[in-house]
Motif scaffolding. Structure first.
Motif, PDB file in Angstrom:
ATOM      1  N   GLU A 115       0.442  -1.459 -11.829  1.00 31.82           N
ATOM      2  CA  GLU A 115       0.501  -0.847 -10.495  1.00 31.82           C
ATOM      3  C   GLU A 115      -0.492   0.304 -10.394  1.00 31.82           C
ATOM      4  O   GLU A 115      -1.197   0.444  -9.392  1.00 31.82           O
ATOM      5  CB  GLU A 115       1.918  -0.355 -10.211  1.00 31.82           C
ATOM      6  CG  GLU A 115       2.923  -1.472  -9.955  1.00 31.82           C
ATOM      7  CD  GLU A 115       4.349  -0.949  -9.823  1.00 31.82           C
ATOM      8  OE1 GLU A 115       4.610   0.208 -10.236  1.00 31.82           O
ATOM      9  OE2 GLU A 115       5.207  -1.689  -9.320  1.00 31.82           O
ATOM     10  N   ASN A 163      -3.827  -1.002 -10.103  1.00 31.01           N
ATOM     11  CA  ASN A 163      -3.930  -1.895  -8.938  1.00 31.01           C
ATOM     12  C   ASN A 163      -4.489  -3.260  -9.345  1.00 31.01           C
ATOM     13  O   ASN A 163      -5.282  -3.870  -8.629  1.00 31.01           O
ATOM     14  CB  ASN A 163      -4.791  -1.276  -7.829  1.00 31.01           C
ATOM     15  CG  ASN A 163      -4.521  -1.924  -6.472  1.00 31.01           C
ATOM     16  OD1 ASN A 163      -3.426  -2.429  -6.222  1.00 31.01           O
ATOM     17  ND2 ASN A 163      -5.518  -1.936  -5.599  1.00 31.01           N
ATOM     18  N   ASP A 164      -4.053  -3.720 -10.508  1.00 28.05           N
ATOM     19  CA  ASP A 164      -4.447  -5.032 -11.027  1.00 28.05           C
ATOM     20  C   ASP A 164      -3.396  -6.035 -10.543  1.00 28.05           C
ATOM     21  O   ASP A 164      -2.356  -6.223 -11.170  1.00 28.05           O
ATOM     22  CB  ASP A 164      -4.500  -4.992 -12.553  1.00 28.05           C
ATOM     23  CG  ASP A 164      -5.022  -6.277 -13.170  1.00 28.05           C
ATOM     24  OD1 ASP A 164      -4.856  -7.341 -12.544  1.00 28.05           O
ATOM     25  OD2 ASP A 164      -5.589  -6.222 -14.268  1.00 28.05           O
ATOM     26  N   THR A 165      -3.680  -6.680  -9.415  1.00 32.77           N
ATOM     27  CA  THR A 165      -2.660  -7.528  -8.784  1.00 32.77           C
ATOM     28  C   THR A 165      -2.337  -8.773  -9.602  1.00 32.77           C
ATOM     29  O   THR A 165      -1.193  -9.254  -9.578  1.00 32.77           O
ATOM     30  CB  THR A 165      -3.101  -7.945  -7.369  1.00 32.77           C
ATOM     31  OG1 THR A 165      -4.397  -8.555  -7.434  1.00 32.77           O
ATOM     32  CG2 THR A 165      -3.147  -6.750  -6.443  1.00 32.77           C
ATOM     33  N   TRP A 184      -0.014  -7.550 -12.182  1.00 29.75           N
ATOM     34  CA  TRP A 184       1.158  -7.079 -11.448  1.00 29.75           C
ATOM     35  C   TRP A 184       2.115  -8.232 -11.167  1.00 29.75           C
ATOM     36  O   TRP A 184       3.315  -8.161 -11.445  1.00 29.75           O
ATOM     37  CB  TRP A 184       0.663  -6.440 -10.152  1.00 29.75           C
ATOM     38  CG  TRP A 184       1.589  -5.555  -9.389  1.00 29.75           C
ATOM     39  CD1 TRP A 184       2.951  -5.459  -9.515  1.00 29.75           C
ATOM     40  CD2 TRP A 184       1.215  -4.620  -8.380  1.00 29.75           C
ATOM     41  NE1 TRP A 184       3.449  -4.540  -8.625  1.00 29.75           N
ATOM     42  CE2 TRP A 184       2.403  -4.009  -7.917  1.00 29.75           C
ATOM     43  CE3 TRP A 184       0.004  -4.259  -7.795  1.00 29.75           C
ATOM     44  CZ2 TRP A 184       2.404  -3.047  -6.900  1.00 29.75           C
ATOM     45  CZ3 TRP A 184       0.003  -3.303  -6.789  1.00 29.75           C
ATOM     46  CH2 TRP A 184       1.179  -2.699  -6.354  1.00 29.75           C
ATOM     47  N   VAL A 185       1.574  -9.315 -10.598  1.00 29.83           N
ATOM     48  CA  VAL A 185       2.402 -10.481 -10.268  1.00 29.83           C
ATOM     49  C   VAL A 185       2.936 -11.144 -11.529  1.00 29.83           C
ATOM     50  O   VAL A 185       4.109 -11.523 -11.606  1.00 29.83           O
ATOM     51  CB  VAL A 185       1.611 -11.498  -9.406  1.00 29.83           C
ATOM     52  CG1 VAL A 185       2.424 -12.766  -9.184  1.00 29.83           C
ATOM     53  CG2 VAL A 185       1.230 -10.887  -8.062  1.00 29.83           C
ATOM     54  N   LEU A 235       3.968 -10.505  -3.189  1.00 25.12           N
ATOM     55  CA  LEU A 235       2.699  -9.877  -3.572  1.00 25.12           C
ATOM     56  C   LEU A 235       1.591 -10.917  -3.703  1.00 25.12           C
ATOM     57  O   LEU A 235       0.455 -10.698  -3.256  1.00 25.12           O
ATOM     58  CB  LEU A 235       2.878  -9.124  -4.888  1.00 25.12           C
ATOM     59  CG  LEU A 235       1.711  -8.259  -5.368  1.00 25.12           C
ATOM     60  CD1 LEU A 235       1.403  -7.152  -4.360  1.00 25.12           C
ATOM     61  CD2 LEU A 235       2.021  -7.649  -6.730  1.00 25.12           C
ATOM     62  N   SER A 236       1.912 -12.073  -4.283  1.00 22.76           N
ATOM     63  CA  SER A 236       0.899 -13.122  -4.460  1.00 22.76           C
ATOM     64  C   SER A 236       0.435 -13.677  -3.116  1.00 22.76           C
ATOM     65  O   SER A 236      -0.702 -14.134  -2.992  1.00 22.76           O
ATOM     66  CB  SER A 236       1.442 -14.251  -5.345  1.00 22.76           C
ATOM     67  OG  SER A 236       2.438 -14.995  -4.684  1.00 22.76           O
ATOM     68  N   GLU A 260       0.248 -11.877  -0.351  1.00 20.75           N
ATOM     69  CA  GLU A 260      -0.415 -10.825   0.425  1.00 20.75           C
ATOM     70  C   GLU A 260      -1.907 -10.721   0.123  1.00 20.75           C
ATOM     71  O   GLU A 260      -2.649 -10.133   0.892  1.00 20.75           O
ATOM     72  CB  GLU A 260       0.245  -9.468   0.152  1.00 20.75           C
ATOM     73  CG  GLU A 260       1.587  -9.299   0.843  1.00 20.75           C
ATOM     74  CD  GLU A 260       2.254  -7.989   0.469  1.00 20.75           C
ATOM     75  OE1 GLU A 260       1.705  -7.252  -0.388  1.00 20.75           O
ATOM     76  OE2 GLU A 260       3.329  -7.698   1.026  1.00 20.75           O
ATOM     77  N   PHE A 261      -2.348 -11.299  -0.994  1.00 21.10           N
ATOM     78  CA  PHE A 261      -3.738 -11.168  -1.406  1.00 21.10           C
ATOM     79  C   PHE A 261      -4.473 -12.493  -1.271  1.00 21.10           C
ATOM     80  O   PHE A 261      -3.882 -13.560  -1.373  1.00 21.10           O
ATOM     81  CB  PHE A 261      -3.812 -10.634  -2.837  1.00 21.10           C
ATOM     82  CG  PHE A 261      -3.325  -9.207  -2.940  1.00 21.10           C
ATOM     83  CD1 PHE A 261      -4.186  -8.152  -2.705  1.00 21.10           C
ATOM     84  CD2 PHE A 261      -2.005  -8.931  -3.241  1.00 21.10           C
ATOM     85  CE1 PHE A 261      -3.743  -6.844  -2.774  1.00 21.10           C
ATOM     86  CE2 PHE A 261      -1.552  -7.626  -3.313  1.00 21.10           C
ATOM     87  CZ  PHE A 261      -2.422  -6.580  -3.075  1.00 21.10           C
TER      88      PHE A 261
END
Length: 217
Positions: free
Chosen positions: A68, A71-73, A76-77, A106-107, A109-110
């Motif tokens: 978080e 900001n490594d999505t 993160w997921v 989250l997955s 949203e990107f």
């Protein structure tokens, strides 16, 4: 992503949790934040495999905090899904569901369309599907697992398709729809053969054998 894959292989190659922790500390000292997160995530999975669930949650929670902050999505997921799996293995399904939902949201949203991002999305769906199965919500489980199966088909993952088809077969079996269960267990068998999964093939044989026993009763 190439760096990420290389780090993943480096950590996965280590045989013990102690050796992973040593590398984790090296990453921390050298400022390799992605390596540190990956080491924590893999360490958490190894702890979970040893049924050391509380330790797994602690490792994954620390990895989540770091992902978080960075900001490594992608990580993160992945870590949200891992924590969901930790709690699912402990049969704390309400908390597990919350983490898989967060991972799914989250997955979505990107706009990342990489294979890893799609795999993360599919794992979120799989996690939720397994929870719905455990709760006896078969319609919802069926719907979510079919979405997961579509994702595995896009990824051309024989193993993923084998797992999803087996889960769909289990849903039909639990609903008493034996013919449909037989169809999906056979689909799973085909994909396990394509993947060369001896364990998967053996499980499918067990599933199908159980169906014949039930039909004969």
């Amino acid at each position: 992503n190439e760096e990420r894959v290389a780090l993943e292989k480096q950590v996965e190659a280590l045989s013990s949790i102690d050796s992973i922790e040593t590398l984790q500390h090296r990453f921390a000292e050298s400022g390799n934040k992605i390596g540190y997160i990956i080491a924590l995530r893999i360490k958490g999975k190894r702890l979970r495999d040893e049924s050391r669930f509380e330790e797994a949650v602690r490792a994954h929670s620390e990895a989540l905090k770091q992902a978080e902050a960075l900001n490594d999505t992608l990580e993160w997921v992945r870590i949200l899904n891992n924590i969901g799996t930790d709690y699912r293995r402990m049969s704390i399904l309400d908390v597990a569901q919350e983490y898989h939902h967060r991972a799914l949201k989250l997955s979505e949203e990107f706009s990342d369309t990489s294979k890893l991002a799609l795999k993360n999305h599919v794992k979120s769906l799989n996690g939720l599907g397994n929870i719905y199965m455990s709760l006896g919500n078969f319609e919802r489980a069926d719907s979510v697992l079919r979405l997961a199966l579509k994702g595995e088909q896009k990824l051309n993952s024989a193993v993923g398709q084998a797992i999803d088809n087996a889960n769909l077969g289990s849903i039909f079996e639990m609903r008493g729809m034996m013919d449909s269960a037989f169809v999906y267990y056979n689909y799973s068998m085909e994909h396990n053969r394509a993947a060369g999964s001896v364990v998967g093939i053996s499980l499918c044989h067990n599933h199908i054998g159980r169906l014949f026993e039930k039909k004969g009763q």
